[in-house]
Structures are given as structure tokens and as C-alpha cells.
Design a protein around this motif. Sequence first.
Motif, PDB file in Angstrom:
ATOM      1  N   LEU A 144       0.839  -1.193   0.000  1.00 51.84           N
ATOM      2  CA  LEU A 144       0.000   0.000   0.000  1.00 51.84           C
ATOM      3  C   LEU A 144       0.871   1.239   0.000  1.00 51.84           C
ATOM      4  O   LEU A 144       1.745   1.412   0.832  1.00 51.84           O
ATOM      5  CB  LEU A 144      -0.932  -0.001   1.208  1.00 51.84           C
ATOM      6  N   GLN A 170      -5.044  -1.054  -7.810  1.00 51.76           N
ATOM      7  CA  GLN A 170      -5.046   0.328  -7.343  1.00 51.76           C
ATOM      8  C   GLN A 170      -4.894   1.240  -8.552  1.00 51.76           C
ATOM      9  O   GLN A 170      -4.047   0.995  -9.425  1.00 51.76           O
ATOM     10  CB  GLN A 170      -3.896   0.595  -6.371  1.00 51.76           C
ATOM     11  N   SER A 210      -4.802   5.605  -9.543  1.00 50.48           N
ATOM     12  CA  SER A 210      -4.809   6.980  -9.064  1.00 50.48           C
ATOM     13  C   SER A 210      -4.613   7.919 -10.242  1.00 50.48           C
ATOM     14  O   SER A 210      -3.903   7.590 -11.200  1.00 50.48           O
ATOM     15  CB  SER A 210      -3.684   7.225  -8.045  1.00 50.48           C
ATOM     16  N   HIS A 219      -8.824   8.158  -6.503  1.00 48.08           N
ATOM     17  CA  HIS A 219      -8.149   6.918  -6.133  1.00 48.08           C
ATOM     18  C   HIS A 219      -9.156   5.773  -6.162  1.00 48.08           C
ATOM     19  O   HIS A 219     -10.332   5.955  -5.820  1.00 48.08           O
ATOM     20  CB  HIS A 219      -7.569   6.987  -4.710  1.00 48.08           C
ATOM     21  N   GLN A 276      -9.289   1.414  -5.163  1.00 46.93           N
ATOM     22  CA  GLN A 276      -8.653   0.163  -4.745  1.00 46.93           C
ATOM     23  C   GLN A 276      -9.708  -0.937  -4.694  1.00 46.93           C
ATOM     24  O   GLN A 276     -10.746  -0.780  -4.055  1.00 46.93           O
ATOM     25  CB  GLN A 276      -7.996   0.302  -3.374  1.00 46.93           C
ATOM     26  N   THR A 326     -10.029  -5.095  -3.975  1.00 50.24           N
ATOM     27  CA  THR A 326      -9.351  -6.271  -3.425  1.00 50.24           C
ATOM     28  C   THR A 326     -10.280  -7.475  -3.465  1.00 50.24           C
ATOM     29  O   THR A 326     -11.443  -7.380  -3.081  1.00 50.24           O
ATOM     30  CB  THR A 326      -8.919  -6.020  -1.964  1.00 50.24           C
ATOM     31  N   LEU A 348      -5.186   5.048   1.510  1.00 51.80           N
ATOM     32  CA  LEU A 348      -6.353   4.210   1.234  1.00 51.80           C
ATOM     33  C   LEU A 348      -6.589   3.136   2.288  1.00 51.80           C
ATOM     34  O   LEU A 348      -7.689   2.595   2.384  1.00 51.80           O
ATOM     35  CB  LEU A 348      -6.200   3.539  -0.138  1.00 51.80           C
TER      36      LEU A 348
END
Length: 213
Positions: free
Chosen positions: A11, A67, A69, A80, A82, A84, A153
Motif C-alpha cells: 500500500l 489500485q 490513481s 483513487h 482500490q 481487493t 487508502l
Amino acid sequence: MKRLIACGFFLGWAGLALAGEAVLDVVTQSMKGKATMVNKLLPDDSKYVRLGLILKNESGESVSVLQESTYDKRGRPVRHLQVTNLQANNTRQSVVVTFDKEGAKVKIDNAGKIANESVPYPEGKKIEATPEFWLIRDKVSAGGASTYWRFDLNQLKWVETTTTYRGKRTITIGGKPIEAHLVTFGESRAYLDDSGDPWKIESAGGSMTREVK
């Protein structure tokens, strides 16, 4: 809703000054896999960053992380993202952050449960991530440093960050000596080529190394 899925060590790596595209081997304390990093200047001189990882543990269970940005030409954050996915319990989580005149607007989708938060800009603090443009666009001298506040984040808050260009170093990858630019970012160390693409990135929790043909 602030408890986010995180693989911890990587991260923030997408916030390093990288350019173009690179495929890297990833090794952490418990997982291995591949990463693809893409950073490019857009026609309006803004910047797009993408980090994608697919990792597996010793049992063969996988986690994928994406990710993204974008920054305007001054280095101010625009958006941004993210996402997962954990194979072990079939869990998916996404975090989208957009930035307006007041601060960060956060939307979290945790397996279908939606939460929204607003986090104001840190008062009187610099938020322009100028190191995003080092090497890829802007020149920097050895010892050059930039301290600014970035939106984390994982923690969902503004975090003070210092990025420093340390000059050139010689490292070994695949048995070959490589001359690289060393940039430090928090606890991470990034060794970059002349275009800003990563040769190697090191952190306390793991490393990513470019595949050398």
C-alpha cells in the motif's frame, strides 16, 4: 466500515514516481506473485497510475489487488480506486475516493455493504504530490525532497509523507549490475531507471523486482 482488506506492505507503492509499464516478481513474508505497474502522463499533463497484483500463499489461495490513481498537472489528487478480492472467503471490497474543493469523498463497498465518508483536507498543508512527476517529467537533484500530505487508502486519512531522491546507486538484478536512481518513500526504497520505471522496490514487508530478460 473503516476496517479495510489490506495486504499491507505494498500500500502506497503506487505513489512512487514511476513511468511507463513494468512487470515485477513480488515476494512477501507469506505470499508470492506478479505485479504490473503502469504510470503515464496524459495529454493534459496530468498523470495516471495503476498497480495490479496477483499473489498466492503456500496453500495456493490467491488475492488480487488493483489500485488506480490520477493526479492533475500540479500533483493534486483527483481520484483513487482500490479493489481487493480474496479467494479464501470469496470476499470483494472496493474503495473509491474522489476529491473536490472540500476534501476526500470516500465510498466503501464491503461485500455489498456501502458506506460513505468525507475527510476534509488537512488545513494549511501541502497536498500536491510533486514527486509523482520526478524523472517522468521533472528533473530532481540528489538530496531533493518533498513533504506533502497524501490520502492513505488503508487508513482513510491524510498522512504526512516525505519522498527523497538519493541519487544513483548500483544494484544487482539477475546477476547483472544495474545503475538506478534511488528514491525513498516512507519506509520503502525504489530503484528506478532513467525513465522512472522500477528496477526494484523494497519495503519492510516484501519486495518487487523487475523481470530481466
